[in-house]
Design an enzyme around this catalytic site. Sequence first.
Site, PDB file in Angstrom:
ATOM      1  N   GLU A  61       2.339 -11.172   6.392  1.00 42.90           N
ATOM      2  CA  GLU A  61       1.453 -10.401   7.253  1.00 42.90           C
ATOM      3  C   GLU A  61       2.078 -10.477   8.642  1.00 42.90           C
ATOM      4  O   GLU A  61       2.049 -11.512   9.308  1.00 42.90           O
ATOM      5  CB  GLU A  61       0.039 -10.993   7.258  1.00 42.90           C
ATOM      6  CG  GLU A  61      -0.652 -11.027   5.906  1.00 42.90           C
ATOM      7  CD  GLU A  61      -1.267  -9.686   5.509  1.00 42.90           C
ATOM      8  OE1 GLU A  61      -1.125  -8.718   6.294  1.00 42.90           O
ATOM      9  OE2 GLU A  61      -1.887  -9.610   4.432  1.00 42.90           O
TER      10      GLU A  61
ATOM     11  N   GLU B 273      -1.277   0.838   8.095  1.00 46.04           N
ATOM     12  CA  GLU B 273      -0.483  -0.252   7.525  1.00 46.04           C
ATOM     13  C   GLU B 273       0.562   0.297   6.568  1.00 46.04           C
ATOM     14  O   GLU B 273       1.701  -0.191   6.537  1.00 46.04           O
ATOM     15  CB  GLU B 273      -1.393  -1.241   6.795  1.00 46.04           C
ATOM     16  CG  GLU B 273      -0.649  -2.421   6.189  1.00 46.04           C
ATOM     17  CD  GLU B 273      -1.559  -3.351   5.403  1.00 46.04           C
ATOM     18  OE1 GLU B 273      -1.041  -4.361   4.883  1.00 46.04           O
ATOM     19  OE2 GLU B 273      -2.768  -3.059   5.280  1.00 46.04           O
TER      20      GLU B 273
ATOM     21  N   HIS C 195       3.294  -6.627   4.761  1.00 44.35           N
ATOM     22  CA  HIS C 195       1.930  -6.220   5.118  1.00 44.35           C
ATOM     23  C   HIS C 195       1.678  -6.422   6.608  1.00 44.35           C
ATOM     24  O   HIS C 195       2.490  -7.013   7.315  1.00 44.35           O
ATOM     25  CB  HIS C 195       0.902  -7.053   4.330  1.00 44.35           C
ATOM     26  CG  HIS C 195       0.878  -6.766   2.864  1.00 44.35           C
ATOM     27  ND1 HIS C 195      -0.003  -5.881   2.283  1.00 44.35           N
ATOM     28  CD2 HIS C 195       1.643  -7.250   1.853  1.00 44.35           C
ATOM     29  CE1 HIS C 195       0.215  -5.828   0.980  1.00 44.35           C
ATOM     30  NE2 HIS C 195       1.210  -6.661   0.688  1.00 44.35           N
TER      31      HIS C 195
ATOM     32  N   HIS D 253       0.832  -1.211   0.000  1.00 43.79           N
ATOM     33  CA  HIS D 253       0.000   0.000   0.000  1.00 43.79           C
ATOM     34  C   HIS D 253       0.866   1.260   0.000  1.00 43.79           C
ATOM     35  O   HIS D 253       2.008   1.255   0.434  1.00 43.79           O
ATOM     36  CB  HIS D 253      -0.982  -0.009   1.166  1.00 43.79           C
ATOM     37  CG  HIS D 253      -1.682  -1.323   1.330  1.00 43.79           C
ATOM     38  ND1 HIS D 253      -2.640  -1.768   0.447  1.00 43.79           N
ATOM     39  CD2 HIS D 253      -1.507  -2.324   2.252  1.00 43.79           C
ATOM     40  CE1 HIS D 253      -3.042  -2.983   0.834  1.00 43.79           C
ATOM     41  NE2 HIS D 253      -2.365  -3.340   1.912  1.00 43.79           N
TER      42      HIS D 253
END
Length: 338
Positions: free
Chosen positions: A302, A165, A220, A128
Amino acid sequence: MSYVGPEFDPSQPPRRSVRRPLTVAVAALVPTCLAGYLVYQATSGPDGNEPARSLPASSSASTDQDAPSASSSSGTSPSDKTKEKDKNDKDGKGGDSDDNDSATKPSGGRPAANGPLKGKVVVIDPGHNPGNFRHASDINRQVDIGTNRKECDTTGTSTNHGYTEAKFTLDVAHRLRTLLEKQGVTVKFTQDGDRPWGPCVDERARIGNKAHADAVVSIHADGSGAGNRGYHVIMPGKVRSGSADTSAIVAPSKELGERIAGKFVSVTGSAPSNYIGGGTGLDTRTDLGGLNLSTVPKVFIECGNMRDAKDEALLTSPVWRQKAAQGISEGIAGFLRK
């Protein structure tokens, strides 16, 4: 006492009037010369050539000497600046403060250091972009991911207290880059917050492919429900559809993922996910464009669940983020050395 020598002629009185002033002059000159000699000795070195100490400076010179230097006028000495830099470097080319997480800039072609992994190329994909939320129409457009079409990208998630994030992934990416470059790895980013939005998931895959990367890691943090905790590594499943063909990367990506998962748990002390992967910390997916379109070994990690209070405490800690980067780095290094 007047001097009387062989040339003294008492029959010539006029010379007496001349001699007397001369005698007085000589008498006056002797102490003056003596004083001058003493001053010379005091201001000369042993050999009489180099000054032993300088004479008092003029008023203008004294003013220049007393003026603060450029470094002292700032209130911070060079040694203090070095200490400050060392303190900031402890957590990986970024400060301990969250406000300075993204201070470090991309490699931009920096020459890799000499090290055991010199010649290896790693692409780090910080999940992102911090600016995505300002470009909803751009990131919502559909792109081909091989198996179907999905959004270009998303804004990512955040903790309940607003730590995003996107900010987390950039900070860990910077720390990871520093660790890898010390081993001689050439590191490239897909983005470093240096573009308004994106790149889209298909472009992220292309960046790794064009770099002929030996490994790509997409960083992430999850946004699951409270109580769901732990990290998990996502690996590509076998896909052969449209523009996607993961046949050649499934096996090496699995090895990369397993090595990262193993080192991540040992360095961070964080447990594998309790809601994905059946306690293994590993997950295989075929619906992610960043994996489907990759032609080089690639995994996602993650690092934890931002919506769980206990995981949030870890993810927002600079100390823990450094450990996370260290775990990922060790996993990548083990893969590259195989």
